[in-house]
Enzyme design. Structure first.
Site, PDB file in Angstrom:
ATOM      1  N   ALA A  56     -34.653 -15.630  48.389  1.00 39.62           N
ATOM      2  CA  ALA A  56     -33.291 -16.004  48.156  1.00 39.62           C
ATOM      3  C   ALA A  56     -33.555 -17.445  47.264  1.00 39.62           C
ATOM      4  CB  ALA A  56     -32.829 -16.566  49.397  1.00 39.62           C
ATOM      5  N   ALA A  57     -34.537 -17.454  46.377  1.00 42.64           N
ATOM      6  CA  ALA A  57     -34.808 -18.558  45.629  1.00 42.64           C
ATOM      7  C   ALA A  57     -34.221 -18.446  44.206  1.00 42.64           C
ATOM      8  CB  ALA A  57     -36.462 -18.607  45.217  1.00 42.64           C
TER       9      ALA A  57
ATOM     10  N   ARG B 204     -26.066 -14.111  36.743  1.00 40.71           N
ATOM     11  CA  ARG B 204     -25.351 -13.430  36.259  1.00 40.71           C
ATOM     12  C   ARG B 204     -24.020 -13.739  37.009  1.00 40.71           C
ATOM     13  NH1 ARG B 204     -29.361  -8.430  36.929  1.00 40.71           N
ATOM     14  NH2 ARG B 204     -30.210  -9.979  38.144  1.00 40.71           N
TER      15      ARG B 204
ATOM     16  N   ASN C  97     -34.799   1.704  43.079  1.00 41.51           N
ATOM     17  CA  ASN C  97     -35.298   0.844  44.056  1.00 41.51           C
ATOM     18  C   ASN C  97     -34.326  -0.183  44.745  1.00 41.51           C
ATOM     19  OD1 ASN C  97     -37.092  -1.092  45.481  1.00 41.51           O
ATOM     20  ND2 ASN C  97     -37.232  -2.309  43.585  1.00 41.51           N
TER      21      ASN C  97
ATOM     22  N   LYS D  59       2.009 -28.228  64.762  1.00 35.39           N
ATOM     23  CA  LYS D  59       0.716 -28.638  64.811  1.00 35.39           C
ATOM     24  C   LYS D  59       0.349 -29.075  66.270  1.00 35.39           C
ATOM     25  CE  LYS D  59      -1.096 -32.183  64.692  1.00 35.39           C
ATOM     26  NZ  LYS D  59      -1.486 -33.768  64.309  1.00 35.39           N
TER      27      LYS D  59
ATOM     28  N   ALA E   1      18.061 -27.556  63.761  1.00 33.85           N
ATOM     29  CA  ALA E   1      17.514 -27.461  62.541  1.00 33.85           C
ATOM     30  C   ALA E   1      17.248 -28.752  62.018  1.00 33.85           C
ATOM     31  CB  ALA E   1      18.666 -26.858  61.602  1.00 33.85           C
TER      32      ALA E   1
HETATM   33  C1  UD1 Z   1     -34.611  -6.420  42.042  1.00 39.99           C
HETATM   34  C2  UD1 Z   1     -35.848  -5.518  41.934  1.00 39.99           C
HETATM   35  C3  UD1 Z   1     -35.060  -4.122  41.261  1.00 39.99           C
HETATM   36  C4  UD1 Z   1     -34.358  -3.602  42.394  1.00 39.99           C
HETATM   37  C5  UD1 Z   1     -33.184  -4.496  42.575  1.00 39.99           C
HETATM   38  C6  UD1 Z   1     -32.197  -4.114  43.867  1.00 39.99           C
HETATM   39  C7  UD1 Z   1     -37.554  -6.768  40.952  1.00 39.99           C
HETATM   40  C8  UD1 Z   1     -38.436  -7.369  40.113  1.00 39.99           C
HETATM   41  N1  UD1 Z   1     -36.766  -5.722  40.692  1.00 39.99           N
HETATM   42  O1  UD1 Z   1     -34.005  -6.756  40.642  1.00 39.99           O
HETATM   43  O2  UD1 Z   1     -36.338  -3.273  41.289  1.00 39.99           O
HETATM   44  O3  UD1 Z   1     -33.658  -2.123  41.855  1.00 39.99           O
HETATM   45  O4  UD1 Z   1     -33.811  -5.904  43.155  1.00 39.99           O
HETATM   46  O5  UD1 Z   1     -31.173  -5.069  43.967  1.00 39.99           O
HETATM   47  O6  UD1 Z   1     -38.000  -7.425  42.166  1.00 39.99           O
HETATM   48  N2  UD1 Z   1     -35.624 -14.212  43.694  1.00 39.99           N
HETATM   49  C9  UD1 Z   1     -36.457 -15.241  44.147  1.00 39.99           C
HETATM   50  N3  UD1 Z   1     -37.234 -15.813  43.212  1.00 39.99           N
HETATM   51  C10 UD1 Z   1     -37.315 -15.483  42.211  1.00 39.99           C
HETATM   52  C11 UD1 Z   1     -36.572 -14.673  41.437  1.00 39.99           C
HETATM   53  C12 UD1 Z   1     -35.620 -13.891  42.334  1.00 39.99           C
HETATM   54  O7  UD1 Z   1     -36.325 -15.623  45.371  1.00 39.99           O
HETATM   55  O8  UD1 Z   1     -38.016 -16.060  41.320  1.00 39.99           O
HETATM   56  C13 UD1 Z   1     -34.624 -13.494  44.885  1.00 39.99           C
HETATM   57  C14 UD1 Z   1     -33.299 -13.459  44.383  1.00 39.99           C
HETATM   58  O9  UD1 Z   1     -32.604 -14.888  44.661  1.00 39.99           O
HETATM   59  C15 UD1 Z   1     -32.741 -12.370  44.675  1.00 39.99           C
HETATM   60  C16 UD1 Z   1     -33.803 -11.420  44.822  1.00 39.99           C
HETATM   61  O10 UD1 Z   1     -35.010 -12.241  44.619  1.00 39.99           O
HETATM   62  O11 UD1 Z   1     -31.925 -12.693  46.142  1.00 39.99           O
HETATM   63  C17 UD1 Z   1     -33.840 -10.362  43.826  1.00 39.99           C
HETATM   64  O12 UD1 Z   1     -33.718 -10.849  42.492  1.00 39.99           O
HETATM   65  P1  UD1 Z   1     -32.766 -10.322  41.353  1.00 39.99           P
HETATM   66  O13 UD1 Z   1     -32.923 -11.275  40.164  1.00 39.99           O
HETATM   67  O14 UD1 Z   1     -31.426 -10.197  41.707  1.00 39.99           O
HETATM   68  O15 UD1 Z   1     -33.307  -8.900  41.136  1.00 39.99           O
HETATM   69  P2  UD1 Z   1     -32.816  -7.621  40.440  1.00 39.99           P
HETATM   70  O16 UD1 Z   1     -32.605  -7.883  38.966  1.00 39.99           O
HETATM   71  O17 UD1 Z   1     -31.423  -7.239  41.294  1.00 39.99           O
HETATM   72 MG    MG Z   2     -30.540  -8.362  42.586  1.00 40.49          MG
END
Ligand code: UD1
Ligand code: MG
Length: 452
Positions: free
Chosen positions: A8-9, A14, A170, A347, A376
């Site tokens: 979640a980092a 986008r 994936n 309220k 009223a």
């Molecule tokens: C990722 C997968 C992709 C998969 C897709 C599914 C990778 C490289 N790709 O792509 O194969 O099909 O999810 O939804 O993993 N995050 C971090 N640290 C970072 C970057 C990201 O914690 O440095 C977290 C983001 O907050 C997010 C998650 O990792 O919750 C996925 O990152 P995101 O950039 O959304 O990857 P996708 O492009 O969706």
């Molecule tokens: Mg993603």
């Protein structure tokens, strides 16, 4: 032993938002709350949340979950780099590591349980969820044989034309044998289009990995932009409406209505168009709600009619009519057989059984008895600029049109307030209270004509 790590980092570029992506709201709950809920029940030994972008805000929102361990990833150099942060944290850990992307919010507990089960029985080094998607754009593609053995995952951006045709994607949900993973994590490289470390590269680096295809691809929808957020909202809303339609609720125009997962409805409830339920709402039997209403955290009895109104943190008894255009605010308690009509705001007030407030009134910090008739334009003037004060009205009393009741004030039972009164003193039971200037008629009055 089982450890769970949630990624979640990331910033969620986008989404084009001030808010970190995992705090975006989906049917009333944040993405991260939903992901955390999907691992509820697994009884993991550790739950690790990897945070980075706006980490403090995420920690603050989740501080009520004591078992959560926050791991900082600064800077954020990809999903593989995120997992590398676990090396010191899980130094002495032995067992399986379940990794979930924080932006995959619709995953069911059953699917996660199936994944862990398959991983344990097949004795491979990693197992992850996959889905066959008709539009796989943006997802990593999975290259596997027909037995489910995976050679590699290639990210969408790194695929050539031919590889992009592969629709097996994936899902971003992995179970690893931690012993094996921790040895290869330091070897990840950033030789890819984004110059990031990818968790997906671990698959080709490990000896034996398998994928498990989900039955319902919707479950593994990832959210990277607001279109995907909207698609997931629609999936949740459709499921909720379908469930309630099979359980006694009629929707007149279902697509214009939204629900929350904490709603409960009795039988023979009719939900008219443009009606929305948020938070924890409990609606009894034979109610008609809407059109055009918003209900949040409220309880409604049986045979309640609500039309073009807002009800927020309030409780309504049986056989009550609300609206059109009423606003029930926090701690409004409306008892059985009441009528709250046009442009009435209530309220923090107790409204006794059979009481009617039909038009254009404000009732705040008040305690109204049974069968009171509020004329009223009656206003409880509850606020002196600093403090709120109470108004009390006994059973069977009537207030005339445009009465201003200056609180604190007690109006007894069976009283009448003359129209246009401003009352500042208590009124004993059975009295008529009039508090207005006396009318004065000057006879033979000629209207002055403008002579210019
Ligand atoms: C990722 C997968 C992709 C998969 C897709 C599914 C990778 C490289 N790709 O792509 O194969 O099909 O999810 O939804 O993993 N995050 C971090 N640290 C970072 C970057 C990201 O914690 O440095 C977290 C983001 O907050 C997010 C998650 O990792 O919750 C996925 O990152 P995101 O950039 O959304 O990857 P996708 O492009 O969706
Ligand atoms: Mg993603």
């Amino acid at each position: 032993m089982l450890a769970v790590a949630i990624l979640a980092a990331g910033k969620g570029t986008r989404m084009k938002s001030q808010l970190p992506k995992v705090l975006q709201s989906l049917a009333g709950k944040s993405l991260i709350e939903r992901v955390l809920a999907s691992v509820n029940g697994l009884k993991p030994d550790r739950v690790l949340l990897i945070v980075g972008h706006q980490a403090e805000l995420i920690k603050e929102k989740l501080c009520h979950i004591p078992e959560l361990e926050f791991i900082n990833q600064v800077p954020q150099k990809g999903t593989g780099h995120a997992i590398q942060q676990l090396i010191p944290v899980l130094k002495d850990f032995e067992g399986e590591l379940l990794v979930l992307n924080g932006d995959v919010p619709l995953l069911s507990k059953t699917t996660i349980a199936r994944l862990i089960h398959q991983h344990r029985t097949s004795k491979v080094e990693a197992t992850f969820l996959s889905a066959t998607l008709s539009s796989p754009e943006g997802y990593g593609r999975v290259f596997a044989d027909e037995l489910g053995n995976v050679s590699e995952i290639i990210e969408d951006r790194d695929c050539n034309h031919e590889q992009k045709d592969n629709k097996l994607t994936n899902a971003g949900v992995y179970v690893y044998n931690w012993e094996k993973l921790k040895h290869i994590l330091p070897k990840l490289t950033n030789k890819n289009e984004q110059n990031e470390l990818y968790i997906t590269d671990t698959i080709k680096m490990l000896d034996k990995c398998m994928h498990l295809q989900v039955v319902d691809p919707e479950e593994v929808s990832g959210i990277n932009n607001r279109q995907q957020l909207s698609c997931c909202e629609e999936i949740i809303q459709q499921k909720l409406r379908d469930f309630w339609m099979l359980n006694g609720v009629t929707f007149i125009d279902e697509n214009s209505c939204t629900l929350s997962e904490e709603c409960e409805f009795g039988n023979d409830v009719i939900i008219e168009p443009q009606t929305h339920f948020r938070g924890r709402c409990q609606v009894g039997n034979n109610c008609t709600i809407g059109p055009g209403s918003l209900l949040k955290n409220c309880v409604l009895g049986n045979f309640v009619k609500v039309m073009f109104s807002v009800i927020n943190d309030a409780k309504v008894g049986n056989n009550v009519e609300i609206g059109p255009y009423s606003h029930l605010r926090p701690k409004a308690l409306i008892n059985d057989e009441c009528k709250i009509g046009n442009f009435v705001e209530v309220k923090k007030s107790f409204i006794g059984q059979g009481t009617k407030i039909n038009h254009l009134s404000y009732i705040g910090d008040a305690d109204l008895g049974k069968n009171v008739n509020i004329g009223a334009g009656t206003i409880t003037a509850n606020y002196d600029g600093k403090y709120k004060h109470l108004t009390k009205i006994g059973n069977n009393s009537n207030t005339g049109a445009n009465s201003v009741l200056v609180a604190p004030i007690v109006l007894g039972a069976d009283i009448t307030v003359g129209a246009g009164s401003t009352l500042t003193k208590d009124v004993p039971n059975g009295s008529l209270a009039i508090g207005r200037a006396k009318q004065f008629n000057k006879e033979d009055w000629e209207i002055k004509k403008n002579t210019n």
